[in-house]
Design a protein around this motif. Structure first.
Motif, mmCIF file in Angstrom:
data_model
loop_
_atom_site.group_PDB
_atom_site.id
_atom_site.type_symbol
_atom_site.label_atom_id
_atom_site.label_comp_id
_atom_site.label_asym_id
_atom_site.label_seq_id
_atom_site.Cartn_x
_atom_site.Cartn_y
_atom_site.Cartn_z
ATOM 1 N N ALA A 202 0.805 -1.217 0.000
ATOM 2 C CA ALA A 202 0.000 0.000 0.000
ATOM 3 C C ALA A 202 0.839 1.269 0.000
ATOM 4 O O ALA A 202 0.470 2.267 -0.617
ATOM 5 C CB ALA A 202 -0.928 -0.002 1.222
ATOM 6 N N TYR A 203 1.967 1.259 0.695
ATOM 7 C CA TYR A 203 2.752 2.478 0.875
ATOM 8 C C TYR A 203 4.232 2.100 0.900
ATOM 9 O O TYR A 203 4.917 2.228 1.912
ATOM 10 C CB TYR A 203 2.353 3.118 2.205
ATOM 11 N N PRO A 204 4.799 1.642 -0.247
ATOM 12 C CA PRO A 204 6.151 1.058 -0.264
ATOM 13 C C PRO A 204 7.256 2.019 0.144
ATOM 14 O O PRO A 204 8.320 1.585 0.606
ATOM 15 C CB PRO A 204 6.326 0.596 -1.714
ATOM 16 N N GLU A 205 7.050 3.327 -0.019
ATOM 17 C CA GLU A 205 8.094 4.277 0.360
ATOM 18 C C GLU A 205 8.501 4.134 1.828
ATOM 19 O O GLU A 205 9.662 4.396 2.185
ATOM 20 C CB GLU A 205 7.621 5.722 0.131
ATOM 21 N N LEU A 206 7.539 3.727 2.665
ATOM 22 C CA LEU A 206 7.815 3.634 4.097
ATOM 23 C C LEU A 206 8.780 2.508 4.442
ATOM 24 O O LEU A 206 9.364 2.495 5.526
ATOM 25 C CB LEU A 206 6.501 3.431 4.866
ATOM 26 N N LEU A 207 8.965 1.549 3.525
ATOM 27 C CA LEU A 207 9.817 0.390 3.815
ATOM 28 C C LEU A 207 11.254 0.587 3.366
ATOM 29 O O LEU A 207 12.121 -0.240 3.695
ATOM 30 C CB LEU A 207 9.248 -0.857 3.149
ATOM 31 N N VAL A 208 11.538 1.646 2.629
ATOM 32 C CA VAL A 208 12.882 1.853 2.080
ATOM 33 C C VAL A 208 13.928 1.878 3.187
ATOM 34 O O VAL A 208 14.993 1.268 3.090
ATOM 35 C CB VAL A 208 12.938 3.158 1.259
ATOM 36 N N GLY A 209 13.626 2.558 4.268
ATOM 37 C CA GLY A 209 14.599 2.701 5.349
ATOM 38 C C GLY A 209 14.768 1.456 6.194
ATOM 39 O O GLY A 209 15.619 1.444 7.100
ATOM 40 N N HIS A 210 13.984 0.428 5.920
ATOM 41 C CA HIS A 210 14.041 -0.775 6.761
ATOM 42 C C HIS A 210 14.491 -2.021 5.987
ATOM 43 O O HIS A 210 14.411 -3.133 6.516
ATOM 44 C CB HIS A 210 12.664 -1.037 7.379
ATOM 45 N N VAL A 211 14.986 -1.808 4.766
ATOM 46 C CA VAL A 211 15.417 -2.949 3.953
ATOM 47 C C VAL A 211 16.579 -3.682 4.605
ATOM 48 O O VAL A 211 16.651 -4.924 4.579
ATOM 49 C CB VAL A 211 15.792 -2.471 2.531
ATOM 50 N N ASP A 212 17.479 -2.947 5.215
ATOM 51 C CA ASP A 212 18.632 -3.580 5.853
ATOM 52 C C ASP A 212 18.202 -4.515 6.990
ATOM 53 O O ASP A 212 18.907 -5.481 7.302
ATOM 54 C CB ASP A 212 19.594 -2.520 6.405
ATOM 55 N N THR A 213 17.062 -4.206 7.617
ATOM 56 C CA THR A 213 16.546 -5.085 8.680
ATOM 57 C C THR A 213 16.053 -6.402 8.104
ATOM 58 O O THR A 213 16.110 -7.454 8.770
ATOM 59 C CB THR A 213 15.393 -4.381 9.429
ATOM 60 N N LEU A 214 15.606 -6.374 6.852
ATOM 61 C CA LEU A 214 15.006 -7.557 6.236
ATOM 62 C C LEU A 214 16.021 -8.446 5.522
ATOM 63 O O LEU A 214 15.814 -9.658 5.396
ATOM 64 C CB LEU A 214 13.926 -7.125 5.240
ATOM 65 N N SER B 164 11.577 -11.049 0.183
ATOM 66 C CA SER B 164 11.892 -10.709 -1.209
ATOM 67 C C SER B 164 10.804 -9.818 -1.801
ATOM 68 O O SER B 164 11.096 -8.831 -2.500
ATOM 69 C CB SER B 164 12.020 -11.986 -2.042
ATOM 70 N N ALA B 165 9.556 -10.155 -1.512
ATOM 71 C CA ALA B 165 8.445 -9.364 -2.053
ATOM 72 C C ALA B 165 8.470 -7.941 -1.512
ATOM 73 O O ALA B 165 8.210 -6.973 -2.253
ATOM 74 C CB ALA B 165 7.120 -10.048 -1.711
ATOM 75 N N ILE B 166 8.769 -7.773 -0.215
ATOM 76 C CA ILE B 166 8.825 -6.429 0.376
ATOM 77 C C ILE B 166 9.936 -5.609 -0.279
ATOM 78 O O ILE B 166 9.739 -4.437 -0.642
ATOM 79 C CB ILE B 166 9.050 -6.526 1.901
ATOM 80 N N ILE B 167 11.106 -6.222 -0.435
ATOM 81 C CA ILE B 167 12.233 -5.500 -1.055
ATOM 82 C C ILE B 167 11.905 -5.144 -2.494
ATOM 83 O O ILE B 167 12.243 -4.042 -2.973
ATOM 84 C CB ILE B 167 13.520 -6.349 -0.966
ATOM 85 N N THR B 168 11.254 -6.040 -3.201
ATOM 86 C CA THR B 168 10.862 -5.768 -4.593
ATOM 87 C C THR B 168 10.011 -4.513 -4.679
ATOM 88 O O THR B 168 10.210 -3.664 -5.570
ATOM 89 C CB THR B 168 10.081 -6.965 -5.161
ATOM 90 N N HIS C 32 11.815 2.856 -5.192
ATOM 91 C CA HIS C 32 11.932 4.107 -4.448
ATOM 92 C C HIS C 32 13.338 4.301 -3.873
ATOM 93 O O HIS C 32 13.558 5.230 -3.089
ATOM 94 C CB HIS C 32 10.893 4.114 -3.312
ATOM 95 N N PHE C 33 14.281 3.439 -4.284
ATOM 96 C CA PHE C 33 15.668 3.584 -3.842
ATOM 97 C C PHE C 33 16.303 4.799 -4.507
ATOM 98 O O PHE C 33 16.060 5.086 -5.680
ATOM 99 C CB PHE C 33 16.495 2.342 -4.207
#
Length: 884
Positions: free
Chosen positions: A681-693, A716-720, A725-726
């Motif tokens: 729904a709002y992928p921009e919010l996950l950009v800063g947390h990719v390293d956690t995943l 993988s789906a979340i990072i995709t 937005h990287f």
């Protein structure tokens, strides 16, 4: 008859030292301070009933009558014995008939025959007129009078001036209950519907008033000693404040000369200027009276075990003394009749207690009856019937309230409740079931504890499955009023309420949704919240669902999860605490969402909700609610950032506290799946947390084999979703780090679903506008493509049916088909040819895999030809994967 506008115009005035407060029934009118207005017909009827009382028979007179009756009984018995040989089928008396006969005999001996006849005649005539159809006989005029009559009787039953109110209420309740039960078995349309509604309303008022009386007595019992000594005087207690008001005020107080407890002068009705030489509190006054009566009415025992019957006799004497004082100070014929009626009722109850043959206490009932009858004549100034022993106004209130709670009407409450429950289960008349539910709701409003009774729960649960939508809705509404405040009741009705959210009736579904909404708002820690939210989400996702229900669900979740103020958490002192409160709220919501995903087994319905709240729903948007929905979108977007942070914190907390149990994998999948909802729904919010995943892509998460594929696939789906937005810097860092290698390892180790997700992530990194030609992800993709292509080419002619091959070969073929297909699907080559080849035979298999490349559709065309060769295999699993 009075006009409708002037139904109540008879003034009932409360004296300054009245025994009780006049308690109006809920919704009744006519109260004005210490005054009340009732219908003249009510006052006249009660005065008429009370005027028909005659002096009870003494013990000697009763004995003579019993001798005469006994002779008749002997003759009757002899006649029966003589006829037994000729008639073996003789019908025996039922218990009910015996009970009625005993009551009739008790009334006769107590001098109440005339009163009973008046009650029966008045009740019969009133209800006959109310039951007439249409305007016949003025039925429409009598029904409001009946309704007001019940209110009046419930009001004055707490006034000593109208002791006949209990008798008339008892008679009305019997007749109304009988009429309603008769109507339940009568043919359709034979009973006037308006009368049924009036009768049920009246019956419900009586039953609810009795329930309220009994509850009040349970919560505030008039406690008297159950054991007392006739020879020992109790030692004075410690001097403490025992005033019944419960206040600790520094004001004028009195000390009881017997127990030395202190009471406020204003509470006991004594001022500083009128302090008596000796003053005894209510409890000590009652105990003193009990001691006096015990000495007079027992067989000279040194100690006694007292029962409720003994207590009631003591309280009756106090009330009779009060009436006798009134007869001395304010003599009137009405007061005399009320006093005489009270004595006759006391004698009747004594007779009934003796007939029951039970243990009626330590007092000799014959002596008590004689003592009561001896007070029949109005007292003179010279006569003393214990008139000096007086209670305070509060004590008088408690005395009468206790006697009302033990009256014949109050003790008949199980029967009254049983009538309502029976009518709720009536199978013939829908309207009667609905009316009985409404009346029952009024009863449990006064005593919610009734909802925990097994018979009540059983009948209400049955109403949940009633054929009529209106009855099901009423039953759901009834339960909804009490589950909010009773966790145990919520647990009992949890499953039935969930089922009602799937009800055929729209109104029933709406009511069930509202109940769960209120439950979750008032009790966020409700144990069944995950299941409730899951079912509500399913309702909202159902395309056939009514727009009103769907919108109610959306509004519910917006309020619950995205408003930021649905329930109280933490404190709110200062800006720092306000921030903490917002964080705690977000953490609570994140926990609830995770639980819902765990119960659902899939984040799909939650994703649909969050996406709809953020960007609007495609269906059900009515113009009048557009502004409201836009506001919800703004609130949702503002809350999403906090929710993502809270979910990441939950994930980190989980890792810190996990004990590596078997269920850890399920919890981890639920947390990651909930994060994937916001990634969709709002992928921009996950950009800063990719390293956690990224660490979870290693495939060694300690969650068990059955969960590892879901873990790596979800990450993988979340990072995709976050990759587009990287920034250029972030893209370069991740593309040249360990991420591509981890994704390649997934493609070689995990099932097809995880392989597809990993390939899509690699392709998204390679396709990013900031990626340069020949970037690491692209190289990884072409290398994998060649290897999987080579393996499929090698196995193409090895067999026509892979079901007979080794498991390792079967698994590798499936992995190769899935990976190669995903690469062709997700990687977008800049030099691809847009022209479509419509000739299936135009695709050729490339024999040299090392020569494959993305340019010019070479890889996709060769792969297409290779997939076609696997479509002709005999085993279905291979054919399905090739087709996919």
């Amino acid at each position: 008859l009075p006009s409708k506008k002037m139904l109540r115009n008879y003034l009932v005035k409360r004296n300054a030292d009245a025994s009780v407060d006049m308690k109006p029934p809920p919704g009744s009118q006519g109260m004005a301070g210490d005054h009340a207005y009732i219908q003249p017909i009510t006052a006249l009827t009660l005065l008429l009933i009370q005027s028909c009382v005659v002096m009870p028979q003494s013990e000697e007179e009763q004995g003579e009558k019993m001798d005469v009756d006994g002779e008749g009984d002997e003759a009757s018995k002899k006649g029966k014995m003589d006829s037994e040989d000729d008639n073996d089928d003789e019908i025996e008396e039922t218990e009910e008939e015996k009970r009625l006969e005993a009551r009739q005999k008790a009334n006769t001996m107590a001098g109440l025959d005339g009163c009973v006849l008046i009650c029966n005649q008045f009740t019969s005539q009133m209800l006959q007129r109310c039951a007439r159809k249409g305007e016949e006989g003025g039925a429409s005029e009598f029904r409001p009078i009946l309704s007001n009559l019940i209110d009046d009787l419930l009001l004055v039953r707490y006034l000593v001036d109208f002791p006949a109110a209990e008798m008339l209420l008892m008679t009305l309740s019997h007749r109304l209950g009988a009429d309603l039960l008769r109507a339940s078995s009568a043919p359709k349309n034979t009973v006037e519907a308006t009368y049924l509604a009036t009768a049920m309303d009246a019956f419900g008022k009586i039953t609810s008033a009795v329930a309220s009386t009994l509850l009040e007595q349970r919560e505030n019992p008039f406690e008297l000693p159950n054991q007392m000594s006739l020879t020992e005087t109790p030692e004075p207690k410690e001097e403490v404040n025992r005033c019944f008001c419960g206040r600790d005020l520094d004001t004028f107080m009195l000390d009881c000369d017997r127990c030395h407890s202190w009471f406020h002068g204003s509470c006991v009705g004594i001022t500083k200027d009128a302090v008596p030489e000796t003053w005894v509190c209510d409890d000590c006054t009652l105990q003193g009276s009990m001691l006096d009566q015990a000495k007079a009415f027992t067989q000279g025992k040194d100690s006694l075990i007292l029962t409720k019957y003994d207590h009631n006799n003591v309280l009756r004497q106090f009330l009779l003394s009060y009436l006798s004082r009134n007869a001395l100070t304010s003599p009137s014929p009405q007061a005399d009749r009320a006093r005489e009626f009270f004595i006759a009722t006391w004698v009747k109850d004594i007779n009934l207690e003796q007939n029951e043959g039970k243990d009626t206490g330590a007092f000799d009932l014959n002596l008590i009856r004689a003592h009561a009858i001896a007070q029949w004549q109005p007292p003179t100034v010279q006569q003393q019937y214990n008139l000096n022993a007086q209670l305070t106004e509060h004590g008088n209130k408690r005395t009468l309230a206790s006697l009302v709670a033990s009256s014949e009407l109050s003790t008949s409450f199980p029967r009254l409740l049983g009538v309502l429950l029976r009518l709720m289960g009536d199978s013939s008349t829908t309207s009667l079931r609905k009316l009985s539910l409404k009346s029952f709701l009024r009863v449990v409003n006064n005593d919610p504890s009734l909802m925990t009774h097994s018979s009540v729960k059983k009948e209400v649960a049955r109403c949940f499955h009633d054929d009529a939508i209106s009855v099901r809705e009423a039953a759901v509404g009834l339960v909804g009023d009490y589950v909010l405040h009773s966790p145990n009741l919520a647990k009992v009705f949890h499953a039935p309420l969930l089922e009602r959210m799937k009800d055929k009736g729209i109104s029933v579904r709406k009511r069930a949704v509202k109940i769960f909404r209120d439950m979750l708002l008032s009790n966020p820690s409700y144990s069944g919240r995950a299941q409730a939210c899951h079912v509500m989400l399913l309702r909202a996702a159902d395309r056939k669902e009514d727009d009103g229900v769907r919108d109610l669900v959306h509004e519910t979740f917006h309020t619950l999860w995205f408003s930021g103020k649905a329930f109280e958490v933490g404190s709110s002192n200062g800006a720092a605490d306000k921030t903490t409160k917002a964080q705690l709220y977000a953490r609570e919501v994140a926990t609830q969402m995770t639980e819902v995903v765990k119960v659902s087994g899939s984040p799909e319905v939650l994703t649909s909700l969050v996406t709809g709240l953020l960007f609007g729903f495609s269906e059900g948007d009515k113009d009048k609610k557009v502004a409201e929905r836009k506001k919800r979108q703004v609130d949702s977007k503002n809350q999403c950032h906090s929710l993502v942070l809270a979910l990441v914190e939950l994930l980190l907390s989980f890792e810190e506290s996990r004990q590596h149990k078997e269920d850890d994998g399920k919890e981890l999948v639920a947390l990651l799946s909930t994060l994937s909802v916001f990634a969709e729904a709002y992928p921009e919010l996950l950009v800063g947390h990719v390293d956690t995943l990224i660490p979870y892509l290693k495939g060694d998460n300690g969650g068990g084999k059955k969960y590892e594929a879901s873990i790596v696939s979800t990450c993988s789906a979340i990072i995709t979703l976050a990759v587009p937005h990287f920034s250029a810097v972030e893209l370069h860092r991740l593309s040249n780090g360990g991420l591509p290698a981890d994704l390649v390892n997934i493609a070689y180790k995990f099932p097809p679903t995880a392989v597809s997700s990993a390939v899509e992530t690699l392709a998204t990194l390679a396709n990013h506008p900031g990626s340069k030609e020949g970037n690491v992800p692209e190289k990884k993709l072409i290398t994998m493509a060649r290897q999987f292509y080579s393996y499929l080419l090698k196995q193409m002619d090895s067999t026509c049916d892979f079901s007979g091959s080794k498991k390792s070969i079967r698994d590798n073929v499936k992995r190769a088909l899935s990976a190669l297909g995903s690469i062709c699907r997700f990687y977008e080559c800049d030099s691809a040819i847009d022209a479509h080849n419509h000739d299936p035979n135009g695709f050729q298999i490339v024999a040299e895999p090392k020569s494959l490349k993305f340019e010019g559709n070479m890889l996709s065309d060769a792969s297409f030809a290779l997939f076609r060769s696997y479509l002709v295999k005999k085993d279905e699993s291979t054919k399905v994967l090739a087709l996919r």
